[in-house]
Design an enzyme around this catalytic site. Structure first.
Site, PDB file in Angstrom:
ATOM      1  N   SER A 213      59.703  13.655 -17.318  1.00  0.00           N
ATOM      2  CA  SER A 213      59.504  13.879 -15.883  1.00  0.00           C
ATOM      3  C   SER A 213      59.637  12.547 -15.168  1.00  0.00           C
ATOM      4  O   SER A 213      59.378  11.484 -15.749  1.00  0.00           O
ATOM      5  CB  SER A 213      58.108  14.463 -15.627  1.00  0.00           C
TER       6      SER A 213
ATOM      7  N   TYR B 133      48.901  13.865 -17.252  1.00  0.00           N
ATOM      8  CA  TYR B 133      50.281  14.350 -17.249  1.00  0.00           C
ATOM      9  C   TYR B 133      51.268  13.189 -17.285  1.00  0.00           C
ATOM     10  O   TYR B 133      52.197  13.171 -18.108  1.00  0.00           O
ATOM     11  CB  TYR B 133      50.519  15.203 -16.008  1.00  0.00           C
TER      12      TYR B 133
END
Length: 237
Positions: A133, A146
């Site tokens: 990401s 995350y």
């Protein structure tokens, strides 16, 4: 014989779209997902479904055992399974932190550890694609677990490229704002991107397909940011 790609988290969103894309290209596809209801809704030719948790070592072993028995080959692993876990840093518990790391990062390790030996049994070469990401390199409050997991994927990617070469190439894809199934956003949100729109699951699939085949045979250990230019856009308030 058709090539085989396995995809973790393949029953929803990115994983599902990538799976369907490979099926349309004539590949055999096997997915592992912990969402049993989502798995039950998918019925596609040339698709093998397995209900399992990527952070559970036995589930991964059983998944690949069935893959070996059914196909007797493996060409590509796409690591995609992930959870968000966005939460105020001071309220984030150790168990919540560990769950994100276990699924988003350790799950990738397990998928490769038990899947790469099957790839190496092939006469040809294989590919591993890790979905990371842009939050691996940029963040906002509440992203600690995350973002850490996604940054860890980048380190895992170039380490595996060294360990598994020359027969297996390993690369990462770092998506930015990608619209999920049936998601719509405002025009202003589209226009903030340098290309004038947010991304689509098809954008991710097209890059994954390129990295999966021999056209990308000289590429390994790399991270491909696919974000419409947002990480190159300077924003002041």
């Amino acid at each position: 014989m058709s090539k085989l790609v396995v995809i973790s988290g393949g029953a929803n969103n990115f994983g599902k779209g990538i799976a369907f894309g490979f099926i349309k290209e004539g590949w055999n596809v096997a997915i592992i997902d912990n969402d049993k209801k989502a798995l039950e809704k998918i019925n596609e030719k040339n698709l093998f479904k397995f209900h399992g948790d990527v952070s559970n070592e036995n589930d991964i072993k059983n998944f690949y055992s069935e893959i070996s028995n059914k196909y007797n080959r493996l060409d590509v692993i796409i690591n995609n399974a992930a959870i968000g876990g966005f939460k105020n840093f001071f309220e984030l518990t150790l168990d919540e932190w560990k769950k994100v790391i276990d699924i988003n990062l350790t799950g990738y390790f397990l998928m490769v550890k038990y899947g790469s030996p099957l790839i190496l049994e092939n006469p040809g070469k294989g590919s591993i694609i890790n979905i990371s990401s842009t939050r691996a390199i940029m963040s906002e409050p509440g992203n600690e677990a995350y973002s850490t997991s996604k940054a860890g994927i980048l380190g895992l990617t170039h380490a595996l490229a060294n360990s598994l070469g020359p027969n297996i190439r390993v690369n990462a894809i770092s998506p930015g704002w990608i619209l999920h199934e049936n998601e719509s956003i405002k025009d202003a949100e589209h226009k903030q991107h340098l290309v004038g729109r947010a991304g689509t699951i098809e954008d991710i699939f097209n890059l994954a397909l390129f990295l999966a085949n021999d056209k990308s045979g000289f590429i390994t250990g790399q991270n491909f940011i696919i974000d419409g230019g947002m990480t190159k856009k300077m924003i002041y308030f």
